[in-house]
Write an enzyme that holds these catalytic residues in place. Structure first.
Site, short mmCIF file in Angstrom:
data_model
loop_
_atom_site.label_atom_id
_atom_site.label_comp_id
_atom_site.label_asym_id
_atom_site.label_seq_id
_atom_site.Cartn_x
_atom_site.Cartn_y
_atom_site.Cartn_z
CE1 TYR A 118 -3.69 3.02 1.50
CE2 TYR A 118 -1.92 3.57 2.51
CZ TYR A 118 -3.36 3.56 1.54
OH TYR A 118 -4.08 4.67 1.28
CD GLU A 206 -6.40 4.91 -0.64
OE1 GLU A 206 -8.10 5.03 -1.13
OE2 GLU A 206 -6.73 4.27 0.64
#
Ligand code: GDP
Ligand code: MN
Length: 398
Positions: A118, A206
């Protein structure tokens, strides 16, 4: 302004960030053509069909599916295009899917050697600096990681004077547990990702997952990009990325009229001048036991024309059962606003079918109240105190 995954990936790619390649398609036939083209470009024989909507968690809702041949590309695209996709980030009715991204399958072969991370870039409002937030636990719900294993989420703050420095990128790659070629690739990925974020004037990037492929490449498999609307004038080429199908229809209309409107779930419409007063008004409605239906800042010039447009926009929401007008008359005189409310009301004839509570404070407030109170046949109630106004709203609702 939020972007679709494929648009976000276009921006990433233009700054040299590695991505899972794909082609967007509006119909199952286009999807098959896209898949053929993708095979020519990348050599892939498996594909992922990915619903393009402004919401995350698409995989969980059945909006991301693997297709192992062209026939499957067609049937899966046929299923996904036109579906109401429900994910943990959409409402219960979901979002209509009008297009899919046909992407190369990047997990096969050697899925066991792939790793998901991530990585996001965003502004840390507490320090006023940008930061890279990252975790070795990618692919899944980052909210869940934050809750259960917060020690697996790292942040790296960036000095605005120097930008992201190479040693910081190396630290990130190290904390992600990488070595060798994948380590080098990750530092390059992070450096170019930050550059893309900065140069595109984004509010948030993101990337979840960032994938380490079986041959140690680092690529963005997903991209959630939000551009800073205040900087859009510097990026004329990004204007075309706006997809109003994804936006709230009443908000689109309000924006066109130059009003600052945000739709909410409650039943009390709000018309207020000034964002701060609007926030305060919403708080007071809640405190009195109500729920605001919207945030609406009509701005400084609350004249009859503007008030009328604002009324029309508020009333498009069928949940609105009462409207609270809360205007502070500083430069604009309260009696003129009151006249504006009355004129707008009369002008709209039968369109206003809910009670209106008007609270005007400031210059000529007394005259304004007298003007409202003198009206006959209009469902308008005046109030002086803020609290009193919120309570009167509750009275008409109960
Ligand atoms: P999201 O669910 O909206 O976050 O959409 P993502 O783009 O992140 O995709 C969801 C999941 O689909 C990812 O976490 C991957 O596990 C999986 N996925 C995405 N691309 C591929 C692919 O090329 N091959 C395979 N096998 N799975 C993929
Ligand atoms: Mn994702």
């Amino acid at each position: 302004m939020n972007l679709h995954e494929y648009q976000g990936k276009e921006i990433l790619s233009s700054f040299g960030v590695g991505i899972q390649r794909g082609i967007v398609a509006q119909t199952p036939e286009e999807a098959v053509e896209a898949a053929k083209q993708l095979t020519e470009q990348t050599g892939t024989s498996w594909y992922v069909v990915k619903a393009q909507v402004h919401a995350g968690g698409r995989g969980k809702g059945g909006g991301v599916k693997l297709a192992k041949n062209l026939e499957e590309v067609k049937t899966i695209s046929d299923d996904i295009i036109g579906m109401m996709l429900v994910t943990p980030q959409t409402s219960a009715e979901g979002k209509l899917v009008s297009q899919v991204l046909i992407a190369e399958d990047v997990y096969y072969p050697g899925e066991s050697e792939t790793e998901e991370f991530y990585v996001s870039v965003l502004l840390n409002r507490a320090t006023g600096k940008n930061m890279v937030m990252y975790s070795p636990e990618g692919g899944m719900d980052i909210e869940e990681v934050a809750e259960k294993t917060p020690e697996l989420i790292f942040t790296e703050e960036i000095d605005p004077g120097t930008g992201l420095l190479p040693f910081q990128a190396r630290k990130i790659a190290f904390n992600l547990g990488l070595s060798g070629n994948a380590f080098k690739e990750m530092t390059k990925f992070v450096m170019s990702l930050y550059k893309a974020y900065e140069k595109s004037d984004s509010a948030m990037f993101e990337i979840n997952p960032v994938l380490k492929t079986s041959d140690n490449k680092i690529i963005a498999v997903d991209a959630k990009v939000s551009l800073d609307e205040n900087a859009l004038y510097r990026h004329q080429d990004y204007l075309a990325y706006r997809d109003i199908r994804e936006e709230h229809p009443i908000e689109v209309e309000a924006k066109a009229a130059g009003l600052n409107y945000v739709a909410l779930d409650g039943n009390v419409g709000c018309m207020v001048n000034g964002a701060g007063l609007a926030m305060g008004t919403m708080d007071l409605i809640k405190q009195a036991g109500g729920e605001p239906a919207n945030f609406l800042d009509v701005g400084g010039t609350a004249d009859a024309k503007r008030v009328e447009i604002a009324f029309r926009i508020i009333l498009k929401d069928p949940n609105v059962k009462a409207i609270l007008v809360n205007i502070f008359g500083g430069i604009v005189r309260c009696d003129r606003v009151a006249q504006g409310v009355v004129d707008a009301y009369k002008n709209m004839k039968n369109a206003i079918n809910v009670p209106i509570i008007v609270r005007l404070q400031g210059t000529n407030a007394v005259e304004a109240k007298a003007l409202i109170d003198a009206q006959e046949g209009l469902n308008v109630i005046s109030a002086v105190e803020f609290q009193e106004a919120a309570e009167k709203v509750q009275e008409v609702l109960s």
